[in-house]
Write a protein that holds these residues in place. Structure first.
Motif, PDB file in Angstrom:
ATOM      1  N   ASP A 138     -15.456   5.790 -59.099  1.00  0.00           N
ATOM      2  CA  ASP A 138     -15.285   6.555 -59.260  1.00  0.00           C
ATOM      3  C   ASP A 138     -15.300   7.063 -61.055  1.00  0.00           C
ATOM      4  N   VAL A 139     -14.792   8.253 -60.925  1.00  0.00           N
ATOM      5  CA  VAL A 139     -15.313   8.770 -62.562  1.00  0.00           C
ATOM      6  C   VAL A 139     -14.252   8.663 -63.678  1.00  0.00           C
ATOM      7  N   GLY A 140     -13.018   8.484 -63.142  1.00  0.00           N
ATOM      8  CA  GLY A 140     -12.341   7.561 -64.305  1.00  0.00           C
ATOM      9  C   GLY A 140     -12.596   6.416 -64.563  1.00  0.00           C
ATOM     10  N   ASP A 141     -13.676   5.753 -63.820  1.00  0.00           N
ATOM     11  CA  ASP A 141     -13.659   3.925 -64.224  1.00  0.00           C
ATOM     12  C   ASP A 141     -15.362   3.947 -65.235  1.00  0.00           C
ATOM     13  N   LEU A 142     -15.637   5.057 -65.471  1.00  0.00           N
ATOM     14  CA  LEU A 142     -16.860   5.222 -66.452  1.00  0.00           C
ATOM     15  C   LEU A 142     -16.953   5.757 -67.368  1.00  0.00           C
ATOM     16  N   ASP A 143     -18.356   5.117 -68.161  1.00  0.00           N
ATOM     17  CA  ASP A 143     -17.709   5.405 -69.892  1.00  0.00           C
ATOM     18  C   ASP A 143     -18.246   6.978 -70.689  1.00  0.00           C
ATOM     19  N   PRO A 144     -16.972   7.984 -70.700  1.00  0.00           N
ATOM     20  CA  PRO A 144     -17.100   9.420 -70.946  1.00  0.00           C
ATOM     21  C   PRO A 144     -18.416   9.708 -71.271  1.00  0.00           C
ATOM     22  N   GLY A 145     -18.816   8.810 -72.752  1.00  0.00           N
ATOM     23  CA  GLY A 145     -19.922   8.855 -73.641  1.00  0.00           C
ATOM     24  C   GLY A 145     -20.927   9.215 -72.425  1.00  0.00           C
ATOM     25  N   GLN A 146     -21.108   8.321 -71.257  1.00  0.00           N
ATOM     26  CA  GLN A 146     -22.283   7.303 -70.831  1.00  0.00           C
ATOM     27  C   GLN A 146     -22.451   9.001 -69.703  1.00  0.00           C
ATOM     28  N   LYS A 179     -10.824  26.247 -59.094  1.00  0.00           N
ATOM     29  CA  LYS A 179     -12.959  25.841 -58.725  1.00  0.00           C
ATOM     30  C   LYS A 179     -13.580  25.329 -60.210  1.00  0.00           C
ATOM     31  N   SER A 180     -13.007  26.391 -61.733  1.00  0.00           N
ATOM     32  CA  SER A 180     -12.960  25.450 -62.336  1.00  0.00           C
ATOM     33  C   SER A 180     -12.051  24.038 -62.619  1.00  0.00           C
ATOM     34  N   THR A 181     -11.423  23.979 -62.398  1.00  0.00           N
ATOM     35  CA  THR A 181      -9.951  22.706 -62.459  1.00  0.00           C
ATOM     36  C   THR A 181     -11.258  21.541 -62.066  1.00  0.00           C
ATOM     37  N   ALA A 182     -11.996  21.478 -60.658  1.00  0.00           N
ATOM     38  CA  ALA A 182     -12.511  20.951 -60.104  1.00  0.00           C
ATOM     39  C   ALA A 182     -14.166  20.534 -60.763  1.00  0.00           C
ATOM     40  N   LEU A 183     -14.768  21.483 -61.543  1.00  0.00           N
ATOM     41  CA  LEU A 183     -15.625  20.814 -61.975  1.00  0.00           C
ATOM     42  C   LEU A 183     -14.835  19.718 -64.047  1.00  0.00           C
ATOM     43  N   HIS A 184     -13.451  20.151 -63.861  1.00  0.00           N
ATOM     44  CA  HIS A 184     -12.931  19.432 -65.236  1.00  0.00           C
ATOM     45  C   HIS A 184     -12.650  18.570 -64.711  1.00  0.00           C
ATOM     46  N   ALA A 185     -12.459  18.420 -63.777  1.00  0.00           N
ATOM     47  CA  ALA A 185     -11.599  17.061 -62.975  1.00  0.00           C
ATOM     48  C   ALA A 185     -13.679  16.147 -62.266  1.00  0.00           C
ATOM     49  N   VAL A 186     -14.858  16.722 -62.371  1.00  0.00           N
ATOM     50  CA  VAL A 186     -16.092  16.141 -61.970  1.00  0.00           C
ATOM     51  C   VAL A 186     -16.122  15.877 -63.347  1.00  0.00           C
ATOM     52  N   LEU A 187     -16.006  16.099 -64.909  1.00  0.00           N
ATOM     53  CA  LEU A 187     -16.150  15.790 -66.290  1.00  0.00           C
ATOM     54  C   LEU A 187     -15.296  14.840 -66.500  1.00  0.00           C
ATOM     55  N   GLY A 188     -14.645  14.827 -65.925  1.00  0.00           N
ATOM     56  CA  GLY A 188     -13.236  13.846 -66.255  1.00  0.00           C
ATOM     57  C   GLY A 188     -12.156  13.704 -67.351  1.00  0.00           C
ATOM     58  N   LEU A 189     -12.386  15.320 -67.469  1.00  0.00           N
ATOM     59  CA  LEU A 189     -10.897  16.587 -68.781  1.00  0.00           C
ATOM     60  C   LEU A 189      -9.914  16.073 -68.015  1.00  0.00           C
ATOM     61  N   THR A 190     -10.240  15.990 -66.367  1.00  0.00           N
ATOM     62  CA  THR A 190      -8.360  16.881 -65.855  1.00  0.00           C
ATOM     63  C   THR A 190      -8.447  15.422 -64.684  1.00  0.00           C
ATOM     64  N   ALA A 191      -7.384  14.243 -65.091  1.00  0.00           N
ATOM     65  CA  ALA A 191      -7.329  13.324 -63.490  1.00  0.00           C
ATOM     66  C   ALA A 191      -6.507  14.687 -62.636  1.00  0.00           C
ATOM     67  N   PRO A 192      -7.356  13.634 -61.210  1.00  0.00           N
ATOM     68  CA  PRO A 192      -6.970  14.030 -60.481  1.00  0.00           C
ATOM     69  C   PRO A 192      -5.465  14.334 -59.864  1.00  0.00           C
ATOM     70  N   THR A 193      -4.715  14.613 -59.202  1.00  0.00           N
ATOM     71  CA  THR A 193      -3.241  14.380 -59.057  1.00  0.00           C
ATOM     72  C   THR A 193      -3.350  13.944 -57.404  1.00  0.00           C
ATOM     73  N   THR A 194      -4.345  14.055 -56.375  1.00  0.00           N
ATOM     74  CA  THR A 194      -4.695  13.567 -54.915  1.00  0.00           C
ATOM     75  C   THR A 194      -6.225  13.619 -55.469  1.00  0.00           C
ATOM     76  N   GLY A 195      -6.352  12.405 -54.415  1.00  0.00           N
ATOM     77  CA  GLY A 195      -8.205  12.496 -53.818  1.00  0.00           C
ATOM     78  C   GLY A 195      -9.069  11.368 -55.234  1.00  0.00           C
ATOM     79  N   ARG A 196     -10.511  11.715 -54.810  1.00  0.00           N
ATOM     80  CA  ARG A 196     -11.634  11.031 -55.897  1.00  0.00           C
ATOM     81  C   ARG A 196     -12.207  11.903 -56.817  1.00  0.00           C
ATOM     82  N   THR A 201     -21.257   2.391 -66.651  1.00  0.00           N
ATOM     83  CA  THR A 201     -22.010   3.424 -66.191  1.00  0.00           C
ATOM     84  C   THR A 201     -22.640   3.960 -65.458  1.00  0.00           C
ATOM     85  N   PRO A 202     -22.733   5.354 -65.063  1.00  0.00           N
ATOM     86  CA  PRO A 202     -22.841   6.132 -63.508  1.00  0.00           C
ATOM     87  C   PRO A 202     -24.479   4.977 -63.350  1.00  0.00           C
ATOM     88  N   SER A 203     -24.781   4.710 -61.704  1.00  0.00           N
ATOM     89  CA  SER A 203     -25.747   4.199 -61.380  1.00  0.00           C
ATOM     90  C   SER A 203     -26.634   4.935 -61.161  1.00  0.00           C
TER      91      SER A 203
END
Length: 532
Positions: free
Chosen positions: A382-390, A358-375, A314-316
């Motif tokens: 890391d957004v990939g470690d978060l429960d999406p619903g939470q 720019k829109s891809t960056a928003l998708h990465a923040v949402l967790g809809l698109t996995a980054p190729t590099t970076g976090r 859960t995001p802290s």
């Protein structure tokens, strides 16, 4: 589906038993009537006639039950395939989904429905062929071995031609599905653009193009039907010749007294039962081929589209840190090594040329698109470690094309949950003016994608929904693209107020007024991007 297949097989066994028994009883009955004058009375034939009626009734009921079970099994199988397809495509990133849009549209609308003939007609025919053909041939061999040998010589020709025809049909079905996908995609694009074409006075060109596409679809369908009819003719001819060979062989031996009449009639009556199941398999194969092709297409579409494994944390906090973010696209990485911090209580603006990511960056923040590099880090996680619903429960997102469903305006306002302080949310977005102009206010019904509202009204509805959700993170993609300067000022002022209330706001925008509202402005499109 296994239960339906077992029931179908059981019905096939009953049909087989009743068909063979009826052939034997009928042959002996007719032979007796011809050779024994004393048996030509109703009383003498009554038992055999009642047995025949019972067997035919059982066969009819078994066929009805088999068809009913097939329909239920088909409905369940198609629903399961559709569910898997929907689950698979909704797990795709927006970019991957856009790349597969045509296939998804075809398969989800009518492609998988073509599986119904496969489950209702082809599978029962296969079961029938596996049960009835060997049983009928064995019974025929018991009464007349020579007729059974003739049948066994002619019988392999049916599956041989089925395989040859199937190779052609499979190729044709794949081509037909591809043609249907292309035609449907073009047709949808044309229909979507008709309002714009009408506004420009170019609707006649669209009408002609739709007619051309319909003709092309008709030609593709007729080409498939020609193959179906010709292949059915070949299979019917082979089966007819096989039955004719049995009849000629039995007839000649019957003339010379080498076989009893009852055995001869039994062999003749069973010969069609031997060939009929295989003939039916060949005929139903073509009806089922389109469905199988669609199923294979769906499997290929879902191959490799399994959703990424998400964490359960859960995001802290709601502070967002983007570090060296890149997502590989067709034309390179977009964005390219983007780094920026989005803090609660501030507005961060991403600007830059189209296609910069720019829109891809928003998708990465949402967790809809996995980054190729970076976090992308949220509260240090890391957004990939978060429960999406939470994580999504903290976010209000307004994309370039807001999601609107057919229904009332009020229902669309509550897609993110109950709107807190509805009047304030509508005032902040300028949607109060729209509500005042609608005939039924919140109860006004709109169509798919907000049909019935202008682009600006749809955007203000989406903004009111986001503002009223009172989320701690606000992601806005071109939030004022369809607004006039006065309403743009109102929305941007509201964004500043929401940020001052403690929300972390990330905005994508080109206009000078949008850039001016940001506490941080990051231009996306260079070699390296770090917010100052």
């Amino acid at each position: 589906m296994m239960r339906h297949l077992v029931l179908t097989t059981g019905c096939g066994v009953v049909i087989t038993g009743s068909a063979i028994a009826a052939a034997v009883v009928l042959a002996h009955l007719v032979a007796g009537l011809i050779t024994d004058p004393a048996s030509r009375t109703l009383a003498h034939c009554a038992v055999s006639l009642w047995v025949l009626v019972a067997l035919w009734t059982i066969r009819t009921l078994a066929q009805w039950a088999q068809a009913r079970v097939g329909q239920r099994g088909a409905t369940a199988a198609i629903a399961e395939e559709s569910r898997r397809l929907l689950a698979g495509v909704t797990a795709l990133s927006p970019r991957d989904l856009a790349a597969r849009r045509d296939d998804v549209a075809t398969l989800s609308t009518r492609g998988l429905d073509a599986l119904r003939p496969y489950y209702t007609r082809y599978l029962p025919a296969v079961v029938q062929a596996a049960v009835l053909t060997p049983a009928a041939a064995a019974t025929m061999a018991f009464y007349d071995l020579q007729a059974a040998v003739v049948v066994l010589i002619a019988l392999p020709l049916v599956p041989l031609f089925m395989v040859l025809i199937g190779l052609v049909t499979a190729e044709r079905s794949a081509a037909a599905l591809t043609a249907m996908t292309t035609l449907q995609s073009r047709l949808l694009d044309l229909i979507t653009g008709i309002p714009t074409l009408r506004a420009l006075g170019r609707a006649d060109g669209a009408r002609r193009r739709i007619t051309e596409l319909a003709d092309a679809h008709r030609r593709s369908t007729m080409a498939t039907l020609r193959i179906t009819f010709l292949s059915s003719l070949v299979l019917e001819l082979i089966a007819t010749l096989g039955v004719a060979l049995v009849a000629v062989s039995v007839g000649l031996r019957l003339v010379y007294g080498e076989i009893e009449l009852s055995s001869a009639l039994t062999a003749i009556l069973l010969a069609p039962e031997v060939f009929w199941p295989l003939r039916r398999v060949g005929a139903e194969f073509h009806a089922a081929r389109d469905g199988r092709t669609a199923q294979e297409k769906a499997a290929a579409l879902l191959d490799g589209t399994a959703p990424p494994a998400h964490g359960t944390r859960t995001p802290s906090g709601t502070s967002i840190a983007i570090r060296d973010l890149s997502v590989t696209a067709r034309n390179g990485d977009a964005p390219h090594r983007l780094s920026v911090d989005v803090e609660p209580g501030s507005v961060t603006v991403l600007t830059g040329p189209n296609g910069a990511g720019k829109s891809t960056a928003l998708h990465a923040v949402l967790g809809l698109t996995a980054p190729t590099t970076g976090r992308v880090l949220v509260g240090g996680v890391d957004v990939g470690d978060l429960d999406p619903g939470q994580w999504w429960s903290h976010i209000a997102w307004v994309p370039q094309r807001p999601a609107l469903i057919p229904g009332t305006v009020g229902e669309n306002l509550e897609l993110l949950g109950p709107v807190v302080h509805l009047e304030e949310a509508c005032r902040r977005s300028g949607f109060d003016e729209v509500l005042a102009s609608l005939p039924d206010g919140l109860d006004t019904v709109i169509g798919r994608d907000g049909a019935g509202l202008s682009l600006g009204q749809r955007q203000r509805l989406a903004l009111a929904r986001a503002f009223g959700a009172h989320r701690s993170v606000l992601l806005l993609d071109e939030p004022t693209a369809h607004l006039d300067p006065e309403r743009e000022r109102l929305v941007l002022q509201s964004i500043r107020e929401i940020a001052r209330d403690g929300a972390a706001v990330l905005v994508v925008g080109h206009r000078e007024a949008v850039r001016a509202v940001g506490d941080r402005v990051v231009t996306v499109g260079g070699e390296h991007h770090v917010a100052a």
